[in-house]
Design a protein around this motif. Sequence first.
Motif: not given
Length: 397
Positions: A65-78, A40-45, A8-14
């Motif tokens: 899924x969403x307008x990319x400009x609404x993304x709040x955080x990007x996480x770089x795991x690697x 997709x949460x209060x902070x779109x990540x 729910x509210x989590x998508x593969x977008x690769x």
Amino acid sequence: MSAVKILDDIYWVGSVDWNLRDFHGYSIYKGTTYNSYLVMDEKITLFDTVKKECRHDLLHNLRNVVDPRKIDYIVVNHVEMDHSGSLTKLMKLIKPKKLICSAMGKKALLEHYHREDWPYEVVENNQTISLGKRSVQFIETRMLHWPDSMFSYIKEDGLLISSDAFGEHWATSERFDDEVDQAELMAHAAKYYANILLLYSPLVQKLLASVKESGLDIKMIAPDHGVIWRSSLGKILAAYDCWSRQESKAKAVIVYDTMWRSTEKMAKAIAGGLAKEGISIKMMNLKVSHRSDIMTEVLDAKAVIFGSPTLNNGILPTLADILTYMKGLKPKGKIGSSFGSYGWSGESLKILNEALTEMKFEMVDPGIRVKNVPTHNDLKQCVALGEKIGQAIKRSL
Ligand code: FEO
């Protein structure tokens, strides 16, 4: 491929890279994927991005899924560029409030993209941040397989975004482990482990132990390559435990090249001796076997036997290639021996034996060299060498 809802509210977008055939020296016969995950949460990540050339796939999937400009955080795991190569363009478009990474991740991002102005947010091992309804715990996994590597764990969903760990280089239209052929899945996972993670096996053991101790309730493992594990978590975790302990079986890999087939005749005779002892054998002629397929066979083999004729006082270049590659991947607990034909000087055996000794192989026999073309008696000695190695394999298991 379109965005795929994985929870729910989590998508593969690769992006699925169907045509890739070489991944820095690792042969990829069926392409790969670069997985990104959007929460997709209060902070779109957005967790991880894709290779630069594949950024249009990522953007297309995000826009579904969403307008990319609404993304709040990007996480770089690697930071390796198959996961960060599109960041320069994405940062310009998205302008996230935070670019979340480990301390080593920030260092690596600065060294790759030279951007002091990005909104870095360095997280520590086990630090948790809130996205709204969900929280993300960051788990540093240094040297699995880069210094910057970390996992992201979303507790509320039991979702572990595991970066390169538990991945496969395999392009598929399916996104989950239970949608693909199981034997092929595990074969790709084994090849990936043998060629990317084998040298870090002691760290994999520590990681598996610490995950067990931490009591994380993992329901889904979402790697940055290949399919998402939702039905076979136990199977992939058990496989990683086995591979990282470098467990081996009654199997020998004969890695050789040949000029006029004398060394090949010796290889076949040694295989005959091993077969007499009931050992499973993989014959890997370097003219037709890729180094990364050889490593996959070496993963669970107890013995690796190398053969090369002498060329210009040395070994054939194909042997130098596989020995360099294998040395870097640090296989442990192997039995070794060597063989080869020669015309007049005959240095190949010595060079091969030195390389195996350097890799800490247990040398059960110094091997056999034969001048020019092997006689029937020479081949009988090769059979005897195979039998001797086979008996050593059986004693060691
Ligand atoms: Fe898939 Fe280490 O990059």
